[in-house]
Design an enzyme around this catalytic site. Structure first.
Site, PDB file in Angstrom:
ATOM      1  N   HIS A 220       0.871  -1.186   0.000  1.00 39.01           N
ATOM      2  CA  HIS A 220       0.000   0.000   0.000  1.00 39.01           C
ATOM      3  C   HIS A 220       0.906   1.234   0.000  1.00 39.01           C
ATOM      4  O   HIS A 220       1.430   1.631   1.041  1.00 39.01           O
ATOM      5  CB  HIS A 220      -0.863  -0.054   1.267  1.00 39.01           C
ATOM      6  CG  HIS A 220      -1.885   1.026   1.377  1.00 39.01           C
ATOM      7  ND1 HIS A 220      -3.238   0.772   1.344  1.00 39.01           N
ATOM      8  CD2 HIS A 220      -1.771   2.368   1.527  1.00 39.01           C
ATOM      9  CE1 HIS A 220      -3.904   1.914   1.482  1.00 39.01           C
ATOM     10  NE2 HIS A 220      -3.035   2.895   1.592  1.00 39.01           N
ATOM     11  N   CYS A 253      -2.881  12.319   2.857  1.00 34.68           N
ATOM     12  CA  CYS A 253      -2.424  11.657   4.071  1.00 34.68           C
ATOM     13  C   CYS A 253      -2.399  12.703   5.162  1.00 34.68           C
ATOM     14  O   CYS A 253      -1.670  13.692   5.065  1.00 34.68           O
ATOM     15  CB  CYS A 253      -1.041  11.051   3.896  1.00 34.68           C
ATOM     16  SG  CYS A 253      -0.411  10.406   5.450  1.00 34.68           S
TER      17      CYS A 253
HETATM   18 MG    MG Z   1      -3.601   4.931   2.012  1.00 34.09          MG
END
Ligand code: MG
Length: 311
Positions: A220, A253
């Site tokens: 990921h 993020c």
């Molecule tokens: Mg992610």
């Protein structure tokens, strides 16, 4: 003449012939977007992704609505969704309460999450790293006793904003703990996008040396430093066949200000198509879906392929 909008296919003989793309846009993507989509729009997004040929679509997360309001309608999304035969729709579940809620609406595959570092465990899970398995073990047990698959997400596998370097052996230890606890799959998260290809190969080598099978390992990546596809290629060379990505690169993020978010699924598909690796995904339909969902969110798609094909 080859049709426009597709890469030239030149295979690379040692790479896996087929890869499973684990689409996280509807969960990891939307939970990190500031705009909250209507339930019906989320359902349409997931159904469109299924029509693109994506085999695994992580649909939502059964988390506390006050913590992640973007996904407060998890039960409604799961019940409203017309599930396509052959497509898997896992949901993220943080605790036993979430597991009960997920099972009540027919979720048949779940994911749990833990941290590879103590600092992130304390911030994100509210407990030291040493206590995180106690938190997820009842969820894993409960799901496995019903025959549900359980994926273990491991955050901060390649770097941590508070601790800096993360020891590879520490990450491999967390992975081994998850597998011992009964997980059926793993996702190695580069949560802040700092990994580089040699690091990816070193971690995968160590995980395999711990006796964990290659076919349970997923990766990921985040593209913060522009390394997501290079890291994906490194994982493919190691033999990994499950790659996480997010349609349109959805999801920033929250832990890295400059983060551009998840690896975009269409960027991934472009590379895999070019390498002659089967994914079952229709790139043109995917680009159309990513453009559509970005418009619904009132944002510009970040993926390079969308910018090239649908500017
Ligand atoms: Mg992610």
């Amino acid at each position: 003449m080859r049709p426009p909008g597709l890469p030239v296919r030149v295979s690379w003989h040692d790479l896996p012939p087929r890869v499973t793309i684990w689409e996280v846009g509807a969960r990891d993507g939307l939970q990190n977007e500031s705009t909250v989509l209507r339930t019906q729009t989320k359902i349409e997004f997931i159904e469109r992704l299924a029509r693109c040929g994506l085999p695994v679509i992580e649909a939502t997360s059964f988390v506390r609505p006050d913590l992640i309001p973007q996904l407060s309608d998890a039960a409604d999304v799961m019940t409203g969704l017309r599930r396509s035969p052959g497509v898997r729709y896992p949901a993220l579940v943080p605790n036993s309460r979430g597991l009960s809620d997920a099972i009540a609406v027919g979720v048949d595959e779940i994911a749990v999450f833990v941290s590879a570092t103590d600092a992130f465990a304390r911030r994100n899970l509210g407990r030291p790293m040493a206590g995180q398995m106690e938190m997820v073990r009842p969820v894993i047990d409960g799901a496995r006793s019903l025959g549900l698959g359980v994926r273990g997400y491991v955050s901060m596998c390649f770097g941590d904003p508070w601790e800096g370097v993360v020891e590879t052996a520490q990450v491999a230890g967390v992975c081994a703990d998850l597998m011992t606890a009964g997980c059926t799959g793993l996702s190695l998260g580069d949560t802040i996008g700092v990994a580089t290809p040699g690091q990816v190969r070193a971690l995968i080598d160590l995980i395999l040396a711990r006796g964990i099978a290659l076919d349970v390992v997923g990766v990921h990546f985040h593209d913060t430093y522009g390394q997501a596809l290079a890291n994906t290629l490194a994982a493919l060379i190691s033999g990994v066949t499950t790659i996480d990505s997010s349609a349109g690169g959805l999801g920033g993020c929250p832990y890295a200000e400059s983060a551009t978010g998840n690896l975009a699924t269409e960027d991934l598909v472009w590379m895999l198509d070019g390498l002659g690796i089967e994914t079952g995904v229709d790139l043109a339909a995917l680009v159309e879906t990513s453009v559509w969902v970005a418009r619904e969110l009132g944002r510009t798609p970040t993926s390079r392929v969308v910018q090239a094909l649908a500017p």
